[in-house]
Design a protein around this motif. Sequence first.
Motif, PDB file in Angstrom:
ATOM      1  N   GLY A 251      -5.616  -8.679  26.152  1.00  0.00           N
ATOM      2  CA  GLY A 251      -6.921  -8.951  25.554  1.00  0.00           C
ATOM      3  C   GLY A 251      -7.392  -7.773  24.704  1.00  0.00           C
ATOM      4  N   GLY A 252      -8.404  -8.024  23.870  1.00  0.00           N
ATOM      5  CA  GLY A 252      -8.959  -6.959  23.029  1.00  0.00           C
ATOM      6  C   GLY A 252      -8.136  -6.764  21.764  1.00  0.00           C
ATOM      7  N   HIS A 253      -8.025  -5.511  21.331  1.00  0.00           N
ATOM      8  CA  HIS A 253      -7.198  -5.180  20.169  1.00  0.00           C
ATOM      9  C   HIS A 253      -5.728  -5.125  20.567  1.00  0.00           C
ATOM     10  CE1 HIS A 253     -11.022  -3.473  18.500  1.00  0.00           C
ATOM     11  NE2 HIS A 253     -10.504  -3.920  17.378  1.00  0.00           N
ATOM     12  N   ILE A 312       0.351  -2.198  37.421  1.00  0.00           N
ATOM     13  CA  ILE A 312      -0.071  -2.951  36.231  1.00  0.00           C
ATOM     14  C   ILE A 312      -1.515  -2.597  35.867  1.00  0.00           C
ATOM     15  CG2 ILE A 312       1.489  -4.912  36.533  1.00  0.00           C
ATOM     16  CD1 ILE A 312      -0.719  -6.394  38.058  1.00  0.00           C
ATOM     17  N   GLN A 313      -1.818  -2.770  34.579  1.00  0.00           N
ATOM     18  CA  GLN A 313      -3.224  -2.721  34.163  1.00  0.00           C
ATOM     19  C   GLN A 313      -3.604  -4.145  33.769  1.00  0.00           C
ATOM     20  OE1 GLN A 313      -5.460   0.327  31.836  1.00  0.00           O
ATOM     21  NE2 GLN A 313      -5.270  -1.113  30.125  1.00  0.00           N
ATOM     22  N   VAL A 314      -4.727  -4.611  34.310  1.00  0.00           N
ATOM     23  CA  VAL A 314      -5.144  -6.002  34.110  1.00  0.00           C
ATOM     24  C   VAL A 314      -6.540  -6.038  33.504  1.00  0.00           C
ATOM     25  CG1 VAL A 314      -5.659  -8.178  35.320  1.00  0.00           C
ATOM     26  CG2 VAL A 314      -3.734  -6.747  36.066  1.00  0.00           C
ATOM     27  N   GLY A 315      -6.736  -6.891  32.493  1.00  0.00           N
ATOM     28  CA  GLY A 315      -8.055  -7.029  31.897  1.00  0.00           C
ATOM     29  C   GLY A 315      -8.630  -8.426  32.079  1.00  0.00           C
ATOM     30  N   THR A 316      -7.940  -9.407  31.501  1.00  0.00           N
ATOM     31  CA  THR A 316      -8.495 -10.757  31.405  1.00  0.00           C
ATOM     32  C   THR A 316      -9.013 -11.305  32.739  1.00  0.00           C
ATOM     33  OG1 THR A 316      -7.146 -11.189  29.479  1.00  0.00           O
ATOM     34  CG2 THR A 316      -7.916 -13.122  30.691  1.00  0.00           C
ATOM     35  N   LEU A 317      -8.205 -11.165  33.810  1.00  0.00           N
ATOM     36  CA  LEU A 317      -8.641 -11.717  35.106  1.00  0.00           C
ATOM     37  C   LEU A 317      -9.946 -11.073  35.571  1.00  0.00           C
ATOM     38  CD1 LEU A 317      -5.705 -12.012  37.654  1.00  0.00           C
ATOM     39  CD2 LEU A 317      -7.332 -13.782  37.007  1.00  0.00           C
ATOM     40  N   THR A 445     -13.415 -11.867  23.564  1.00  0.00           N
ATOM     41  CA  THR A 445     -11.976 -11.589  23.506  1.00  0.00           C
ATOM     42  C   THR A 445     -11.347 -11.712  24.886  1.00  0.00           C
ATOM     43  OG1 THR A 445     -10.286  -9.959  22.911  1.00  0.00           O
ATOM     44  CG2 THR A 445     -12.344  -9.074  23.777  1.00  0.00           C
ATOM     45  N   SER A 446     -10.107 -12.149  24.913  1.00  0.00           N
ATOM     46  CA  SER A 446      -9.339 -12.202  26.159  1.00  0.00           C
ATOM     47  C   SER A 446      -7.865 -12.193  25.806  1.00  0.00           C
ATOM     48  CB  SER A 446      -9.619 -13.499  26.937  1.00  0.00           C
ATOM     49  OG  SER A 446     -10.919 -13.494  27.433  1.00  0.00           O
ATOM     50  N   GLY A 447      -7.039 -11.975  26.820  1.00  0.00           N
ATOM     51  CA  GLY A 447      -5.604 -12.019  26.610  1.00  0.00           C
ATOM     52  C   GLY A 447      -5.089 -13.450  26.621  1.00  0.00           C
TER      53      GLY A 447
HETATM   54  C1  LIG Z   1     -12.718  -8.485  27.264  1.00  0.00           C
HETATM   55  C2  LIG Z   1     -11.682  -7.422  27.034  1.00  0.00           C
HETATM   56  C3  LIG Z   1     -12.069  -6.243  26.395  1.00  0.00           C
HETATM   57  C4  LIG Z   1     -11.134  -5.206  26.236  1.00  0.00           C
HETATM   58  N1  LIG Z   1     -11.553  -4.028  25.684  1.00  0.00           N
HETATM   59  C5  LIG Z   1     -10.706  -2.958  25.669  1.00  0.00           C
HETATM   60  C6  LIG Z   1     -11.176  -1.679  25.267  1.00  0.00           C
HETATM   61  O1  LIG Z   1     -12.349  -1.496  24.928  1.00  0.00           O
HETATM   62  N2  LIG Z   1     -10.281  -0.655  25.268  1.00  0.00           N
HETATM   63  C7  LIG Z   1      -8.973  -0.808  25.657  1.00  0.00           C
HETATM   64  O2  LIG Z   1      -8.217   0.162  25.651  1.00  0.00           O
HETATM   65  N3  LIG Z   1      -8.518  -2.017  26.054  1.00  0.00           N
HETATM   66  C8  LIG Z   1      -9.351  -3.077  26.088  1.00  0.00           C
HETATM   67  N4  LIG Z   1      -8.921  -4.287  26.574  1.00  0.00           N
HETATM   68  C9  LIG Z   1      -7.538  -4.366  27.114  1.00  0.00           C
HETATM   69  C10 LIG Z   1      -7.533  -4.174  28.650  1.00  0.00           C
HETATM   70  O3  LIG Z   1      -7.937  -2.884  29.016  1.00  0.00           O
HETATM   71  C11 LIG Z   1      -6.141  -4.449  29.257  1.00  0.00           C
HETATM   72  O4  LIG Z   1      -5.191  -3.514  28.834  1.00  0.00           O
HETATM   73  C12 LIG Z   1      -5.612  -5.812  28.902  1.00  0.00           C
HETATM   74  O5  LIG Z   1      -6.625  -6.767  29.039  1.00  0.00           O
HETATM   75  C13 LIG Z   1      -4.440  -6.191  29.809  1.00  0.00           C
HETATM   76  O6  LIG Z   1      -3.915  -7.438  29.473  1.00  0.00           O
HETATM   77  P1  LIG Z   1      -4.474  -8.827  30.068  1.00  0.00           P
HETATM   78  O7  LIG Z   1      -5.669  -9.143  29.257  1.00  0.00           O
HETATM   79  O8  LIG Z   1      -3.338  -9.788  29.811  1.00  0.00           O
HETATM   80  O9  LIG Z   1      -4.760  -8.632  31.520  1.00  0.00           O
HETATM   81  C14 LIG Z   1      -9.797  -5.370  26.690  1.00  0.00           C
HETATM   82  C15 LIG Z   1      -9.422  -6.571  27.301  1.00  0.00           C
HETATM   83  C16 LIG Z   1     -10.347  -7.586  27.474  1.00  0.00           C
HETATM   84  C17 LIG Z   1      -9.916  -8.861  28.156  1.00  0.00           C
END
Ligand SMILES: Cc1cc2nc3c(=O)[nH]c(=O)nc-3n(C[C@H](O)[C@H](O)[C@H](O)COP(=O)(O)O)c2cc1C
Length: 485
Positions: A251-253, A312-317, A445-447
């Motif tokens: 997710g994100g950039h 792992i690093q997880v964001g979306t969940l 934003t999401s993955g």
């Molecule tokens: C809503 C959202 C915002 C995010 N914003 C950032 C950010 O500000 N900085 C960053 O390094 N990664 C950002 N990410 C990436 C997450 O830190 C993480 O690495 C990523 O979500 C992992 O993959 P996944 O979405 O498949 O779990 C963001 C992800 C999401 C879902």
Amino acid sequence: MDTESPSSPDNPLIIQGGMGIGVSNWVLARAVSMSGQLGVVSGTAIDTVIVRRLQDGDVGGHVRTAIEQFPIPGVGESAIRRYFLPDGRPNAAPYKMLPMQKQVVSAARQQLIMLASFVEVWLAKHGHDRPVGINLLTKVQMPNLATLYGAMLAGVDFVLMGAGIPREIPGALDAFAEHRPASLKFDVAGLSAGETESLTFDPRLHFPNASTPLSRPRFLAIVSAHSLATTLARKANGRVDGFIIEGPTAGGHNAPPRGELSLNNLGEPIYGERDVVDLEKVRELGLPFWIAGGVGSPEGLRAARAAGAAGIQVGTLFAYCSESGLAADIKARVLSGVRANGVRILTDPRASPTGYPFKLVEVDGLDSQDERRVRVCDLGYLRTPYRAASGKLGYRCPAEPVDAYVAKGGDVADTVGRRCLCNGLAANIGQPQRRSDGDEKPLVTSGDDLVSLGGFLGGRERYSSTEVIEYLLSQTGASIAGPAV
Ligand SMILES: Cc1cc2nc3c(=O)[nH]c(=O)nc-3n(C[C@H](O)[C@H](O)[C@H](O)COP(=O)(O)O)c2cc1C
């Protein structure tokens, strides 16, 4: 499972990724850290997030409680005087704005940034002794040094930075631990050959009485290529403690694909073999690493461990759990879209003014920012500096009004399809600026994994960060930590 690299508070199995603006807030990071994994607050635009919380009445009083702990006299009082509205904004009036960032800003402006990151980290660390991290985007250069020092005053344990090459950050952390000044090379467009500009932050100007050294946080660089990990491990100006290896499904950039950009029929960048990270090369560096992007599942954790990762690093969940900063109505709308198989993720190569691909959530009923937005640039975190004909530094963003961007020497082609991430992301967390034609609209934003979140969700309408962690750990034999004090 492979247990060669044992997990510990310094080497957690799960890192809850930083999510800006304000999605990974102190509530989420604290809950994750108290569950025994690493919670990470977002430091991006944290000054705006905090002054908007104050203007919305600081419900619960948390911001003011943390402000009282800020060690530099007078700074907190002045922020409260200027921004705190006990009953919130009258008739939802527009938020009072902070002056936009520039190469050099007033001491008061720097102190507000320090205060804001201090508050977020202090709150995330409050009431337990487990580590907490802060995430920043390297490319959003101007506020980064003050944000880092403020976070260190609150005792931040980890700094995680990607979106650029954070080569000079480890040295800045070393300097700040001793309250010494640090500088970064400032990326300015249009400099003549041999000319350089820098950004400097000197803690002693703000905190002359500081004597006790601060603890130096561990530094984890977020990278999408093993070559970048190697460069950072060898050439950073201080110690790099590990890596987050992030793939293009995150997710994100996202990092752009290597080589020439080609797009699929939806206009999304196509990634190929060259974008696959050679984990063997990462392992050879001998530093711990975590895999990010599409690995938020028990199987993902297992596979990462089998590949030699610490976890792992997880964001979306985590973005959609009850504790995250995403506005409740947006969470509910997206999760109901997930249940109905009605969400799509578009990797948009144009939306972000940074020029990096950015993932956008599309779901019926979510009224998102689009090209009809009347352009205005008033948060300015993604403005980039350029050398103007007058010799002075100017600042421009390809999402600002087109005429203004072109008048500043910008190429009109750069403005096409750009979204105002600053205002869109603030709207995501329930802090939309009020305009004459209504509130700013979100840009969620999401993955890619969002579309399959239904499997985890089952029949639930909401879930907690603890449930995410229990789920992720379910094939490991590890469990949620006991009470952390
Ligand atoms: C809503 C959202 C915002 C995010 N914003 C950032 C950010 O500000 N900085 C960053 O390094 N990664 C950002 N990410 C990436 C997450 O830190 C993480 O690495 C990523 O979500 C992992 O993959 P996944 O979405 O498949 O779990 C963001 C992800 C999401 C879902």
